[in-house]
Design an enzyme around this catalytic site. Structure first.
Site, short mmCIF file in Angstrom:
data_model
loop_
_atom_site.label_atom_id
_atom_site.label_comp_id
_atom_site.label_asym_id
_atom_site.label_seq_id
_atom_site.Cartn_x
_atom_site.Cartn_y
_atom_site.Cartn_z
N ARG A 163 9.21 -2.13 11.35
CA ARG A 163 10.12 -1.29 10.55
C ARG A 163 11.04 -0.46 11.45
O ARG A 163 11.30 0.72 11.19
CB ARG A 163 9.35 -0.34 9.62
CG ARG A 163 8.60 -1.00 8.53
CD ARG A 163 9.52 -1.77 7.59
NE ARG A 163 8.81 -2.18 6.41
CZ ARG A 163 7.99 -3.23 6.35
NH1 ARG A 163 7.82 -3.99 7.41
NH2 ARG A 163 7.38 -3.53 5.23
N SER A 237 7.71 1.32 0.19
CA SER A 237 6.72 2.04 1.01
C SER A 237 7.36 3.31 1.56
O SER A 237 8.41 3.24 2.19
CB SER A 237 6.29 1.19 2.21
OG SER A 237 5.70 0.00 1.79
N GLU A 333 8.57 6.06 6.55
CA GLU A 333 9.34 4.87 6.88
C GLU A 333 10.75 5.05 6.30
O GLU A 333 11.72 4.47 6.79
CB GLU A 333 8.64 3.69 6.21
CG GLU A 333 9.12 2.33 6.62
CD GLU A 333 9.76 1.61 5.46
OE1 GLU A 333 10.81 1.01 5.68
OE2 GLU A 333 9.21 1.66 4.35
N1 EPU Z 1 -4.37 -0.60 -0.17
C1 EPU Z 1 -5.22 0.27 -0.80
N2 EPU Z 1 -4.69 1.16 -1.70
C2 EPU Z 1 -3.38 1.16 -2.02
C3 EPU Z 1 -2.50 0.27 -1.34
C4 EPU Z 1 -3.02 -0.61 -0.44
O1 EPU Z 1 -6.42 0.28 -0.55
O2 EPU Z 1 -2.99 1.97 -2.85
C5 EPU Z 1 -4.92 -1.59 0.75
C6 EPU Z 1 -4.88 -2.99 0.14
O3 EPU Z 1 -6.01 -3.26 -0.63
C7 EPU Z 1 -4.83 -3.89 1.36
C8 EPU Z 1 -4.05 -3.06 2.35
O4 EPU Z 1 -4.13 -1.70 1.92
O5 EPU Z 1 -6.12 -4.12 1.88
C9 EPU Z 1 -2.61 -3.50 2.52
O6 EPU Z 1 -1.96 -3.44 1.27
P1 EPU Z 1 -0.68 -4.38 0.92
O7 EPU Z 1 -0.96 -5.77 1.34
O8 EPU Z 1 -0.30 -4.11 -0.48
O9 EPU Z 1 0.44 -3.93 1.91
P2 EPU Z 1 0.85 -2.51 2.49
O10 EPU Z 1 0.33 -2.35 3.86
O11 EPU Z 1 0.53 -1.46 1.51
C10 EPU Z 1 3.04 -3.55 3.55
C11 EPU Z 1 4.49 -3.21 3.63
C12 EPU Z 1 5.20 -3.57 2.33
C13 EPU Z 1 5.02 -5.06 2.09
C14 EPU Z 1 3.53 -5.38 2.05
C15 EPU Z 1 3.26 -6.85 1.93
C16 EPU Z 1 4.71 -1.34 5.18
C17 EPU Z 1 5.02 0.10 5.34
N3 EPU Z 1 4.68 -1.80 3.93
O12 EPU Z 1 2.45 -2.72 2.56
O13 EPU Z 1 6.57 -3.29 2.48
O14 EPU Z 1 5.64 -5.45 0.88
O15 EPU Z 1 2.89 -4.93 3.27
O16 EPU Z 1 3.59 -7.48 3.13
O17 EPU Z 1 4.51 -2.04 6.18
C18 EPU Z 1 8.29 -1.67 2.13
O18 EPU Z 1 8.45 -1.67 3.35
O19 EPU Z 1 8.98 -0.93 1.37
C19 EPU Z 1 7.25 -2.50 1.55
C20 EPU Z 1 6.99 -2.50 0.25
#
Ligand code: EPU
Length: 337
Positions: A163, A237, A333
């Site tokens: 990012r 995010s 971010e």
């Molecule tokens: N999780 C939780 N609680 C929550 C959210 C997530 O426990 O409320 C856990 C999930 O269960 C999972 C892990 O955290 O084990 C990761 O969650 P997820 O795959 O939904 O992805 P993220 O890390 O929350 C990142 C990106 C997103 C992108 C997704 C999918 C960043 C800051 N965010 O989110 O990007 O869509 O992966 O690849 O890296 C964005 O940048 O605006 C964005 C939405």
């Protein structure tokens, strides 16, 4: 150039910040003319693309907001398995991805359905479901606001990180990205490893997905977790996933054996901020105007009728409580203006 323009339709949080001046940039000539003008030399300026990753903290922006609206998508090279596609900065990102998928071109499909515009995509190196923009970017063309000169940035010169890019750091606010060249493939393996892609495909009876089926699956997965910015204000995010030392992670894992994590190079571990925020008790928290999205704790939302400052304050409270509980400082971010 318009004056006193409400930026509410131009930022996905939907805050009513008023810009002293507002200019729509439809082509490079308009941008060059603006750069030469006296008002431009006098006033501070802000490059606004889709407005999907900004948080306006104040109710007035005392300067010029440049809204980038340049259009055009063309194939500039087609050789063997490689196709180079040039997209202008003002093109809508999800529409661009849809178009590439419809043309049978591989390389941006996992970045489907991310709200925003092409020109902003390199700034924060958008990423999702195991792919980042840098994987398919060949180069981008930008105009320096101080001189009006064009410059081509190779992938290396963009200094991409998680990012992150040079446009968020040492060159922040100095260049307008006018077009991006993508190196796409006519055939390539699909990336199905991340998160619940495979589970989703299985549930829907899809064994070996086509490019279009993967694209549509990612759109559906995102829709199920992330708010529709046309209905609820947000900037996706809000925080980055923090990267901590393996040592700190092991200590944390002893206390929380189920903590999700991704191994990173150099003995580092990335921990999902959404999980930390949820564990700190914030998921679904809301007051009348702002809150933490009930399906994804990494997303802060604006239900309407509020100011950017309220989200800033909520973000600070979340940072503080995550730090108290886990000893990890999560950082935003989203770009603060
Ligand atoms: N999780 C939780 N609680 C929550 C959210 C997530 O426990 O409320 C856990 C999930 O269960 C999972 C892990 O955290 O084990 C990761 O969650 P997820 O795959 O939904 O992805 P993220 O890390 O929350 C990142 C990106 C997103 C992108 C997704 C999918 C960043 C800051 N965010 O989110 O990007 O869509 O992966 O690849 O890296 C964005 O940048 O605006 C964005 C939405």
């Amino acid at each position: 150039m318009k004056t006193n323009v409400d930026l509410q339709p131009y930022n996905s949080f939907g805050f009513h910040t008023v810009a002293k001046h507002f200019v729509e940039i439809n082509d490079i000539q308009e941008l060059e003319a603006l750069i030469r003008s006296d008002v431009f030399k006098r006033e501070k300026h802000l490059i606004l693309s889709g407005g999907n990753n900004v948080l306006f903290q104040d109710e007035f922006f005392d300067g010029i907001v440049m809204h980038i609206n340049t259009k055009g998508i063309e194939v500039v090279e087609n050789q063997g398995n490689d196709v180079v596609v040039k997209a202008q900065g003002g093109e809508d990102w999800p529409e661009f991805v849809k178009k590439m998928v419809a043309m049978g071109l591989y390389g941006v499909e996992n970045l489907a359905h991310i709200p925003g515009k092409v020109g902003a995509a390199p700034v924060q190196n958008i990423g999702a479901y195991g792919m980042e923009l840098k994987d398919s970017l060949l180069q981008c063309e930008a105009i320096e606001l101080a001189t009006g000169k064009k410059r081509v940035f190779t992938k290396e010169e963009c200094q991409f990180g998680y990012r992150n890019s040079i446009f968020k750091n040492e060159l922040k606010g100095q260049y307008v990205i006018i077009s991006v060249d993508f190196l796409l493939k006519k055939d390539a393996p699909l990336h199905l490893e991340y998160g619940n892609i495979k589970a989703y495909l299985e549930q829907n009876g899809i064994e070996s997905p086509t490019l279009l089926q993967l694209h549509d699956a990612i759109c559906a997965i995102r829709d199920a977790k992330l708010p529709d910015v046309k209905k609820i204000g947000s900037a996706g995010s809000f925080f980055k996933n923090p990267v901590i030392s393996a040592e700190q992670f092991e200590a944390l894992q002893k206390q929380h054996p189920n903590i999700p994590h991704y191994d990173e190079p150099n003995d580092k571990v990335k921990v999902p901020a959404g999980w930390l925020i949820e564990q700190a008790g914030w998921k679904g928290w809301r007051d009348e105007h702002v809150g933490v999205y009930e399906k994804q704790a990494l997303v802060l939302v604006h239900y309407g009728g509020s100011k950017g400052q309220d989200v800033v304050e909520l973000a600070q409270r979340i940072q503080q409580s995550v730090e108290e509980k886990f000893g990890i400082r999560i950082s935003p971010e989203v770009n603060f203006v």
